[in-house]
Design a protein around this motif. Structure first.
Motif, PDB file in Angstrom:
ATOM      1  N   GLY A   1       0.786  -1.225   0.000  1.00 28.90           N
ATOM      2  CA  GLY A   1       0.000   0.000   0.000  1.00 28.90           C
ATOM      3  C   GLY A   1       0.818   1.274   0.000  1.00 28.90           C
ATOM      4  N   SER A   2       2.122   1.161   0.194  1.00 24.89           N
ATOM      5  CA  SER A   2       2.979   2.353   0.177  1.00 24.89           C
ATOM      6  C   SER A   2       3.287   2.753  -1.258  1.00 24.89           C
ATOM      7  N   GLU A   3       3.706   3.997  -1.448  1.00 27.44           N
ATOM      8  CA  GLU A   3       3.992   4.472  -2.797  1.00 27.44           C
ATOM      9  C   GLU A   3       5.351   3.986  -3.265  1.00 27.44           C
ATOM     10  N   HIS A   4       5.413   3.568  -4.512  1.00 27.18           N
ATOM     11  CA  HIS A   4       6.679   3.123  -5.089  1.00 27.18           C
ATOM     12  C   HIS A   4       7.660   4.289  -5.086  1.00 27.18           C
ATOM     13  N   PRO A   5       8.929   4.036  -4.724  1.00 27.96           N
ATOM     14  CA  PRO A   5       9.896   5.149  -4.651  1.00 27.96           C
ATOM     15  C   PRO A   5      10.106   5.877  -5.982  1.00 27.96           C
ATOM     16  N   ASN A   6       9.768   5.227  -7.094  1.00 24.50           N
ATOM     17  CA  ASN A   6       9.950   5.856  -8.398  1.00 24.50           C
ATOM     18  C   ASN A   6       8.626   6.274  -9.042  1.00 24.50           C
ATOM     19  N   ALA A   7       7.547   6.269  -8.255  1.00 21.26           N
ATOM     20  CA  ALA A   7       6.233   6.566  -8.819  1.00 21.26           C
ATOM     21  C   ALA A   7       6.187   7.960  -9.433  1.00 21.26           C
ATOM     22  N   ALA A   8       6.667   8.943  -8.699  1.00 16.94           N
ATOM     23  CA  ALA A   8       6.614  10.309  -9.217  1.00 16.94           C
ATOM     24  C   ALA A   8       7.414  10.426 -10.514  1.00 16.94           C
ATOM     25  N   LYS A   9       8.569   9.807 -10.556  1.00 13.55           N
ATOM     26  CA  LYS A   9       9.406   9.843 -11.757  1.00 13.55           C
ATOM     27  C   LYS A   9       8.704   9.168 -12.929  1.00 13.55           C
ATOM     28  N   ALA A  10       8.020   8.054 -12.646  1.00 14.78           N
ATOM     29  CA  ALA A  10       7.310   7.334 -13.702  1.00 14.78           C
ATOM     30  C   ALA A  10       6.203   8.185 -14.309  1.00 14.78           C
ATOM     31  N   PHE A  11       5.635   9.071 -13.494  1.00 13.71           N
ATOM     32  CA  PHE A  11       4.586   9.960 -13.979  1.00 13.71           C
ATOM     33  C   PHE A  11       5.141  11.266 -14.550  1.00 13.71           C
TER      34      PHE A  11
END
Length: 314
Positions: A225-235
């Protein structure tokens, strides 16, 4: 006069009966029906309508003479054509394939989808391709006997995910008997190549086109349920990866025709450029609209884009 003829694959009208699908197609301006052909498990009949479960617009392989008469009457009453039977045949099932050629003939269909092997790495492409050749060697004869073109579909998860792969198999046979069902929506999942180039490669084997859409997006959350450490970068965020050793997982899903990765207006231009003037069959899985509204939207889109592009039948 419009460039393309419009049809609907009834997998995408699950809440409608055969008769209701025909009525909705006529009202929308759709001219042809592609019948989903599969037995519905008894347990599914009590479920809510769905694309691949309790689909009320499905024609069963075991359909009775009375049911087939009703389908033919609904088609005739609404001024439509049954252009295709679309079953889920297993590659190599010659007995089942012949039976469904007979069913397709009984409803006046001119095309039938036949089996293609799913890709199985433990078997390998070579052996799977050979099994497809052995099957289609026989299917080509059935197509000639019944006067119905056999379609092999470009589909993710099979040995034919791209136009190039489909041509390699289809080109062994007469294009009058074996054709390719081009499905750009499936190719977003797997098999993406330049769409115009693929049409050129297929040449006379380009026999039918399905219209739907899909798109990819990164998974933002981890299993806990935590955010992936690279989520922001992926977006698309600037800066370095949060963790360069933790690749982001991407997933593909269905979209509405106007909201996915397939550039449908350009696809129409490309189809025109290669001389295709056959059927465009909608099978929208996005759940954006009810079936009647989906059909009306599809027709409005295609006819509007044809006009904007200046595409008219010669």
């Amino acid at each position: 006069m419009s460039r393309f003829k419009l049809s609907v694959f009834t997998v995408s009208t699950p809440e409608l009966t055969h008769a209701q699908t025909c009525e909705a197609a006529k009202e929308a301006g759709v001219e042809g029906i592609e019948w989903r052909c599969k037995e519905t498990p008894a347990a599914a009949l009590s479920e809510s309508p769905s694309f691949w479960g309790n689909n009320r617009s499905t024609l069963a392989p075991s359909a009775t003479a009375e049911e087939l008469t009703s389908v033919r009457e609904s088609i005739a009453k609404n001024g439509l054509r049954s252009i295709a039977l679309v079953p889920y045949l297993t590659c190599g099932d010659l007995e089942g394939t012949e039976a469904l050629f007979r069913l397709a003939k009984s409803i006046g269909a001119s095309m039938i989808r036949v089996g293609v092997p799913g890709y199985q790495p433990e078997i390998g492409h070579g052996k799977l391709f050979e099994s497809a050749v052995r099957y289609l060697d026989k299917v080509e004869g059935m197509a000639g006997e019944f006067g119905i073109k056999a379609l092999i579909e470009i589909h993710h998860g099979t040995i034919l995910p791209s136009a190039s792969a489909a041509y390699r198999l289809a080109s062994r046979y007469s294009p009058e008997r074996i054709g390719v069902l081009l499905d750009p929506g499936n190719m977003i999942y797997e098999g993406m190549e330049n769409f115009r180039m693929g049409m050129e490669i297929l040449g006379p084997y380009l026999a039918h086109v399905h219209v739907k859409n899909a798109g990819w997006e990164p998974k933002r959350l981890l299993p806990d349920g935590s955010e992936h450490p690279n989520a922001a970068k992926a977006f698309g965020a600037p800066g370095p990866d949060g963790d360069p050793l933790a690749p982001v997982e991407w997933t593909c899903g269905w979209r509405s025709i106007a909201s996915g990765a397939v550039p449908w207006k350009q696809i129409l231009r490309d189809l025109d450029a290669v001389g295709y003037d056959g059927w465009l069959g909608v099978e929208d899985f996005s759940n954006t609209y009810s079936s009647p509204e989906m059909l009306r939207t599809f027709v409005k889109q295609i006819r509007t884009w044809e006009d904007e592009l200046g595409l008219k039948s010669s």
